[in-house]
Write a protein that holds these residues in place. Structure first.
Motif, mmCIF file in Angstrom:
data_model
loop_
_atom_site.group_PDB
_atom_site.id
_atom_site.type_symbol
_atom_site.label_atom_id
_atom_site.label_comp_id
_atom_site.label_asym_id
_atom_site.label_seq_id
_atom_site.Cartn_x
_atom_site.Cartn_y
_atom_site.Cartn_z
ATOM 1 N N ALA A 72 -3.952 27.484 -5.283
ATOM 2 C CA ALA A 72 -4.658 26.286 -5.748
ATOM 3 C C ALA A 72 -4.012 25.700 -6.996
ATOM 4 O O ALA A 72 -4.015 24.487 -7.183
ATOM 5 N N CYS A 76 -2.070 22.854 -4.398
ATOM 6 C CA CYS A 76 -3.167 21.884 -4.280
ATOM 7 C C CYS A 76 -2.869 20.593 -5.050
ATOM 8 O O CYS A 76 -2.952 19.500 -4.470
ATOM 9 N N LEU A 80 -2.227 17.026 -2.972
ATOM 10 C CA LEU A 80 -3.144 15.909 -3.173
ATOM 11 C C LEU A 80 -2.452 14.706 -3.814
ATOM 12 O O LEU A 80 -2.595 13.569 -3.338
ATOM 13 N N VAL A 133 -5.634 24.921 -12.542
ATOM 14 C CA VAL A 133 -5.622 23.771 -11.624
ATOM 15 C C VAL A 133 -5.695 22.446 -12.391
ATOM 16 O O VAL A 133 -4.875 21.555 -12.161
#
Length: 194
Positions: A72, A76, A80, A133
């Motif tokens: 993540a 991630c 994204l 993150v």
């Protein structure tokens, strides 16, 4: 039967991951020969084995959480922003990957070794994604804004093709079919109607 099915699922998943990692290593890091693929497969199997030896004392739920925290924190934000933001640059992606993935990997390694502080810092080291993150997202955005001149010129066209419905005809197949000769095109349409 349940144990055999679980073991088969474990072996197929781990072997697939090992082949994927070995392929990436042999084509992007090594000169891409057969001997290099074998070396990459050995490394791709040895590194997780070393981590597994240190992780024997940990709860399986904690190990899975740490693996997801590293994923993540690195992939991630990249996926994204790479899919939805036109301003992402290669420099921003690399800095975000290294910062988020590196910090979460350091937290995982410190947990595996047993060097975890007490209190709130210890909780953040045990669950690093809470911090890593957002840091990865922030690093990717700030570095991409600072290196905005590196945004590819065709990024708007690529993202439009990525997000547009197929009916708009923005894919390569549709572009080829649009400029095909009428006989070829009508033959193709007629075949699909049958």
């Amino acid at each position: 039967l349940v144990a055999a099915g679980a073991f088969a699922a474990f072996l197929s998943t781990s072997s697939g991951l090992m082949v994927s990692v070995a392929g990436v290593l042999s084509t992007n890091v090594l000169p891409a020969r057969v001997r290099d693929y074998r070396l990459a497969a050995f490394v791709a199997g040895l590194v997780p084995l070393v981590f597994a030896v240190f992780a024997q004392s940990l709860d399986i739920a904690q190990v899975v959480g740490m693996a997801f925290a590293v994923a993540a924190s690195s992939f991630c934000p990249l996926l994204l922003l790479g899919i939805w933001w036109r301003g992402l640059t290669d420099a921003g992606a690399v800095v975000g990957l290294l910062l988020g993935g590196g910090l979460s990997l350091l937290a995982v390694l410190s947990t595996l070794v047993g060097v975890v502080p007490s209190g709130l810092p210890g909780a953040l080291v045990a669950q690093p994604a809470v911090v890593t993150v957002p840091l990865a997202f922030l690093a990717m955005i700030l570095v991409s804004k600072a290196t905005a001149r590196r945004v590819p010129s065709d990024v708007a066209r690529v993202l439009a093709r990525l997000h547009a419905p197929e009916r708009l005809g923005l894919t390569h197949e549709r572009e080829g079919a649009r400029f095909a000769e009428p006989a070829t095109l009508s033959g193709r349409i007629g075949r699909h109607r049958k």
